[in-house]
Design a protein around this motif. Structure first.
Motif, short mmCIF file in Angstrom:
data_model
loop_
_atom_site.label_atom_id
_atom_site.label_comp_id
_atom_site.label_asym_id
_atom_site.label_seq_id
_atom_site.Cartn_x
_atom_site.Cartn_y
_atom_site.Cartn_z
N GLU A 279 43.79 42.80 45.31
CA GLU A 279 45.10 43.43 45.27
C GLU A 279 45.49 43.91 43.87
O GLU A 279 46.38 44.75 43.73
CB GLU A 279 46.16 42.44 45.78
CG GLU A 279 46.28 41.18 44.92
CD GLU A 279 47.30 40.21 45.44
OE1 GLU A 279 47.52 39.19 44.79
OE2 GLU A 279 47.87 40.47 46.52
N SER A 280 44.88 43.37 42.81
CA SER A 280 45.24 43.77 41.45
C SER A 280 43.99 43.87 40.58
O SER A 280 42.94 43.27 40.86
CB SER A 280 46.22 42.77 40.84
OG SER A 280 45.59 41.52 40.63
N LYS A 281 44.14 44.60 39.51
CA LYS A 281 43.04 44.78 38.56
C LYS A 281 42.72 43.47 37.84
O LYS A 281 41.53 43.17 37.60
CB LYS A 281 43.41 45.87 37.55
CG LYS A 281 42.33 46.17 36.53
CD LYS A 281 42.76 47.29 35.59
CE LYS A 281 41.68 47.58 34.55
NZ LYS A 281 42.10 48.68 33.62
N ASP A 282 43.76 42.69 37.53
CA ASP A 282 43.53 41.42 36.83
C ASP A 282 42.71 40.46 37.69
O ASP A 282 41.82 39.77 37.21
CB ASP A 282 44.86 40.78 36.45
CG ASP A 282 45.59 41.57 35.37
OD1 ASP A 282 44.90 42.34 34.66
OD2 ASP A 282 46.82 41.42 35.25
N LYS A 283 43.03 40.42 38.96
CA LYS A 283 42.30 39.53 39.86
C LYS A 283 40.85 39.99 40.01
O LYS A 283 39.91 39.17 40.04
CB LYS A 283 42.99 39.49 41.22
CG LYS A 283 42.39 38.47 42.18
CD LYS A 283 43.21 38.37 43.47
CE LYS A 283 42.65 37.30 44.40
NZ LYS A 283 43.46 37.19 45.64
N LEU A 284 40.65 41.31 40.08
CA LEU A 284 39.30 41.86 40.18
C LEU A 284 38.49 41.48 38.94
O LEU A 284 37.33 41.05 39.05
CB LEU A 284 39.38 43.39 40.32
CG LEU A 284 38.06 44.16 40.18
CD1 LEU A 284 37.05 43.73 41.24
CD2 LEU A 284 38.33 45.67 40.28
N GLU A 285 39.10 41.61 37.78
CA GLU A 285 38.37 41.28 36.54
C GLU A 285 38.02 39.79 36.48
O GLU A 285 36.91 39.42 36.09
CB GLU A 285 39.22 41.68 35.33
CG GLU A 285 38.54 41.43 34.00
CD GLU A 285 39.34 41.96 32.84
OE1 GLU A 285 38.82 41.96 31.71
OE2 GLU A 285 40.51 42.38 33.06
N ASP A 286 38.96 38.96 36.88
CA ASP A 286 38.71 37.51 36.85
C ASP A 286 37.56 37.13 37.78
O ASP A 286 36.65 36.38 37.39
CB ASP A 286 39.99 36.78 37.26
CG ASP A 286 39.79 35.28 37.34
OD1 ASP A 286 39.64 34.63 36.28
OD2 ASP A 286 39.75 34.75 38.47
N ARG A 287 37.59 37.64 39.02
CA ARG A 287 36.56 37.28 39.98
C ARG A 287 35.19 37.87 39.58
O ARG A 287 34.15 37.23 39.73
CB ARG A 287 36.93 37.78 41.38
CG ARG A 287 38.19 37.15 41.95
CD ARG A 287 37.98 35.64 42.14
NE ARG A 287 39.09 35.02 42.82
CZ ARG A 287 40.17 34.50 42.21
NH1 ARG A 287 40.25 34.54 40.87
NH2 ARG A 287 41.15 33.95 42.90
N LEU A 288 35.20 39.08 39.05
CA LEU A 288 33.95 39.73 38.66
C LEU A 288 33.29 39.01 37.50
O LEU A 288 32.07 38.76 37.50
CB LEU A 288 34.20 41.20 38.29
CG LEU A 288 32.97 42.02 37.90
CD1 LEU A 288 31.98 42.12 39.06
CD2 LEU A 288 33.39 43.43 37.43
N MET A 289 34.07 38.61 36.49
CA MET A 289 33.50 37.92 35.33
C MET A 289 32.94 36.56 35.70
O MET A 289 31.91 36.14 35.19
CB MET A 289 34.56 37.79 34.24
CG MET A 289 35.02 39.11 33.63
SD MET A 289 33.64 40.13 33.03
CE MET A 289 32.98 39.06 31.77
N LYS A 290 33.60 35.86 36.60
CA LYS A 290 33.07 34.57 37.05
C LYS A 290 31.75 34.75 37.80
O LYS A 290 30.81 33.98 37.63
CB LYS A 290 34.09 33.86 37.95
CG LYS A 290 35.28 33.29 37.20
CD LYS A 290 36.23 32.59 38.16
CE LYS A 290 37.42 31.99 37.40
NZ LYS A 290 38.39 31.32 38.31
N ALA A 291 31.69 35.80 38.61
CA ALA A 291 30.49 36.02 39.41
C ALA A 291 29.29 36.35 38.53
O ALA A 291 28.19 35.82 38.74
CB ALA A 291 30.73 37.16 40.41
#
Length: 916
Positions: A894-906
């Protein structure tokens, strides 16, 4: 070609030559014969028609008048007495028949002009001359004097000089005005003609001189001759002796002397270049069209002399090509579309020795012209490729303009190497021969499965005859005059259908009837050639799979269609090396099967992704300093063989197998070898220049020693022939390059010997055992591959390590979307915004996560073909990936911040099939 029209033309030409009562009209635009009415010819059809017309005329006069040789034995020549007496019309019809069956032409033939006992022409611009006492008539007439070099038909009757005006075309000036009686061009003559043209604004004299010289090879070969300097005090005897020496050099059979003879006492390349530089001061529109026509005619005449009559002197042919390619940029499309293709067509008929002479001449005397020649050929190829709509029925391999230009570029390619810095061919690694292990059952059934015949023998590309004649190898080219990548033609590389070219390549090896660009690999980018190598390797894999299945059918052995490795993550090196060693010992051909890797205790089908991870883990551990097989150079971030390693030769052999398997299975590795490793793998020993990237500090120190000219070198450097280096534990090791080396100081006299011995020891002798085992393992996988024929060492490095260009803009352009995503989706826009802002290390992690490798494929990220698929609506799940297919499964956060957080963890914590 219309046989009736050609008969009429030849008949009309004969009537014109035998009659003195008929005069040619001054304006004959309605005439059909291009010889009687000079017209502007354009296009390939007109060029071919003109060449055919010349041949037919030569057959015509050979049948009527003969060659003048009383002992001629040609049944199609009047001089032999075997040909029956023919009327002009019968001779014209017979000439056309002889043309179609390419009958024999005599070495000499009469020119198509009135045969006279005396023919005196004014060398001025006048178009008339006095001709006395023809064989047909004793009446003295004033006739038009036309050079036999310029026109196909005789133009008779009174004529006057046309006034210099803009409405007279250059083609008419070129073909109808009188010439300089075959006098060759000189530098002074060009200066004079150019000055006259610039002053009077009348280009006709310049056009006539260029036209006469550039249409006949015999005249052009005598242009720009080097002046023979004679000492006034030496007398005639000295002059005669100099002439004898010059002739002796010209007749020498030694290739090097032949080069000197062409460049020395005959053709003055520098004079030719200065003359054409001065010619460039004249506006090109004055002479360009006429010169294009002249060059086209020159190429046609050379092709006839080289292909049919075979009477052209090799040295003359070489000189003609050198002069023709010294011509400055004509600035007109006709040169690229007509004249240059014709020159390429003529060059195709040069014998190998002549091609070698041309390459040596270009290398020795025309270095400054190589860039211009190469650019001109590249323009021709690019123009044809982008302007032609190729289909499956008309491929680029069928386009003669492209293929013939490529063949000529090969001569430039070798000349470029010879013009640069070449190393002696003595620095070659000993070839490694792998015992032939062909399978008897597979051989017996090969006729049922033609695809597998590739495995029967080493059907790699044979040595190039020109390279053999020149005794040159790309491995010996330390520094070419022009960078090798300037020979790449990207539009051509992108246009080629590699499946077709590869098929032609295999056919070319066996019967030589198909053109394949893979036989001219210098023009193709590494990415395009890697696709050809991929086809080669895949076919071999299928061949091995078929043989294995045949064994199973007859009950000879259990089916083993793949090279299957089952390893434990915790013991990956031990497991992998043990299994590979067993395969190499039992049946080395199994190494050429498709690799399938299975991690013990993990579920997953290896469609490429598991193999990538396997190689990644193996490389990480093997090149770890703690393993002790390789040493690390901190300054260059490269690894080198540990000469004091405790590992056995078998271990290094298995490392070579791993490297070969990576190339064979199209997998990129994260290895950091210096370039000298790839040069040695291709068969070239390391030398002093290889120290530049192996150990730049040492290289610079030794280079300073070589450049030091002081007589006190011994005191300044205080260096002996005993060297010192460190082992993997930092302990000093001493080695004498010579016996009692500690007592032999380096001086001005022996410093070069010291440097060469130093480099040879570090790069070759100290690691001879380890590298020989490593190379043997590599060759066990790649011995039947055309790897060495297609790729230079720096390109092999790209195959192994991938491209160094991390351009994620290219990746974004080439990425495809699935599951509802498009390039305009907000999640996709946010994704690329995040990716472009990442540091390089995190970008590598993203590549590792999505593709199984953190390396850029050959050709750049545009060749990666990443797919981003929607994996449901917003949620707390992390992105996932199918590394086998380069697919990234991305939820619609839903947001760019959430996308960045999940992508970096992955990308930061994932490995294998689970989270660490």
């Amino acid at each position: 070609m219309n046989s009736k029209s050609e008969t009429d033309e030849a008949s009309r030409g004969n009537e014109a030559s035998s009659s003195n009562n008929n005069s040619a009209p001054s304006n004959c635009e309605d005439q059909s014969s291009p010889g009687i009415c000079p017209a502007e010819n354009s296009g390939q059809d007109n060029m071919k028609r003109a060449a055919a017309k010349q041949l037919i005329e030569r057959y015509f006069y050979q049948l009527l008048d003969g060659c003048g040789n009383s002992s001629c034995d040609n049944q199609y020549c009047a001089s032999s007495g075997q040909a029956r007496n023919l009327t002009p019309n019968e001779a014209a019809a017979e000439a056309i028949k002889l043309f179609y069956k390419e009958a024999r032409l005599c070495d000499t033939h009469p020119n198509k002009v009135p045969r006279t006992e005396a023919n005196t022409c004014d060398s001025s611009a006048s178009t008339t001359c006095s001709t006395s006492k023809t064989k047909e008539s004793t009446d003295n007439k004033e006739e038009t004097c036309e050079s036999p070099n310029m026109s196909l038909e005789l133009q008779e009757g009174p004529s006057t000089k046309p006034e210099a005006s803009q409405d007279i075309s250059q083609q008419e000036d070129f073909k109808t005005l009188s010439h300089n009686n075959g006098a060759p061009l000189t530098e002074d003559r060009i200066y004079q003609l150019c000055d006259e043209c610039l002053q009077t604004k009348a280009p006709q004299p310049l056009i006539r001189a260029l036209g006469e010289a550039f249409t006949q090879p015999a005249i052009l070969a005598r242009c720009f001759q080097k002046k023979v300097r004679r000492d006034s005090n030496s007398g005639e005897g000295s002059s005669s002796q100099a002439d004898k020496e010059s002739k002796a050099m010209c007749s020498s059979t030694d290739p090097d002397k032949d080069v000197d003879s062409v460049a020395g006492p005959e053709l003055d390349v520098e004079s030719c270049r200065r003359a054409f530089q001065y010619l460039a001061k004249v506006p090109s529109e004055y002479y360009s069209s006429a010169l294009v026509t002249a060059l086209t005619t020159l190429a046609e005449n050379m092709e006839i002399d080289l292909r049919i009559t075979k009477k052209m002197n090799v040295d003359d042919a070489v000189k003609c090509f050198i002069i023709a390619f010294e011509v400055p940029d004509l600035g007109c499309s006709d040169y690229l579309e007509i004249a240059l293709p014709a020159l390429c067509h003529a060059a195709e008929h040069l014998p190998t020795k002549a091609q070698a002479k041309l390459a040596r001449m270009w290398a020795a005397h025309c270095k400054d012209s190589l860039q211009h020649i190469l650019e001109t050929l590249q323009q021709l190829i690019t123009l044809r490729v982008i302007s032609t709509n190729y289909t499956r029925h008309f491929q680029v391999q069928d386009d003669e303009s492209v293929t013939l230009a490529t063949k000529l570029m090969k001569i430039v390619y070798y000349a470029n190497m010879l013009a640069g810095v070449m190393e002696p061919n003595t620095l070659r690694e000993e070839p490694i021969v792998i015992a032939n292990q062909l399978d008897p059952l597979g051989d017996a059934l090969d006729h049922l499965y033609p695809l597998s015949s590739m495995k029967k023998a080493n059907q790699t590309q044979p040595d190039d005859p020109l390279a053999i004649e020149l005794d040159v190898n790309v491995l010996d080219a330390r520094k070419p005059y022009l960078p090798f990548d300037e020979f790449y033609n990207e539009p051509l590389s992108d246009t080629i259908e590699m499946d077709i070219d590869f098929a032609n390549y295999k056919t070319e090896i066996t019967n030589g009837k198909k053109f394949a660009f893979l036989k001219y690999p210098f023009i193709l980018t590494a990415a395009t050639k890697s696709l050809g190598l991929y086809y080669e390797n895949r076919i071999r894999m299928y061949s091995e799979r078929r043989v294995s299945l045949l064994h199973a059918v007859v009950g000879a052995a259990p089916p083993m269609p793949f090279l299957r490795l089952k390893v434990r993550r915790s013991h990956i090196i031990d497991d992998a090396l043990v299994e590979l060693e067993m395969v190499a010992m039992e049946r080395a051909l199994d190494l050429k099967k498709q690799l399938v890797v299975e991690f013990e205790g993990e579920q997953g089908v290896d469609e490429g992704g598991v193999s990538k991870e396997f190689f990644h883990l193996v490389v990480d551990q093997i090149f770890n300093p703690d393993y002790g097989m390789f040493t690390h150079h901190v300054d260059t971030h490269t690894v080198w063989f540990n000469p004091t390693s405790f590992e056995t030769e078998a271990q290094f052999t298995l490392i070579g197998i791993v490297l070969g398997l990576a190339i064979y299975n199209n997998i990129i590795l994260a290895v950091n070898f210096p370039m000298v490793v790839y040069r040695k793998l291709m068969g070239k020993k390391g030398s002093f220049e290889d120290l530049a990237d192996w150990n730049p500090v040492l290289y610079n120190g030794l280079k300073d020693m070589l450049e030091y000219e002081g007589c006190d070198l011994e005191e300044v450097y205080y260096q002996t022939f005993r060297i010192c280096y460190q082992d993997v534990f930092g302990n000093p090791i001493f080695h004498d390059l010579k016996e009692n080396g500690d007592s032999i100081f380096v001086t001005q006299e022996n410093k070069k010997e010291f440097v060469e011995m130093y480099a040879d020891y570090l790069l070759n002798k100290s690691v001879e055992t380890q590298f020989a085992a490593f190379r043997r393992g590599f060759v066990m996988v790649t011995d039947e591959s055309p790897l060495g024929a297609l790729f230079r060492p720096e390109e092999v490095e790209t195959l192994v390590c991938g491209s160094k260009n991390f351009d994620f803009n290219e990746l974004e352009k080439s990425t495809e979307y699935d599951g509802g995503y498009t390039s305009e989706s907000q999640t996709i826009k946010d994704f690329w915004s995040i990716v472009h802002s990442l540091p390089l290390e995190d970008k590598r992690k993203l590549l590792q996560f999505t593709t199984g490798s953190d390396r850029v494929p050959v050709g750049g990220l545009s060749h990666l073909k990443l797919v981003i698929a929607r994996n449901g609506p917003d949620c707390d799940r992390l992105p996932t990936a199918h590394t086998c297919f380069n697919v990234l499964l991305l939820p619609e956060y839903e947001s760019k911040d959430k996308l960045e957080d999940r992508l970096m963890k992955a990308i930061s914590y994932s490995k294998g099939f689970g989270m660490l």
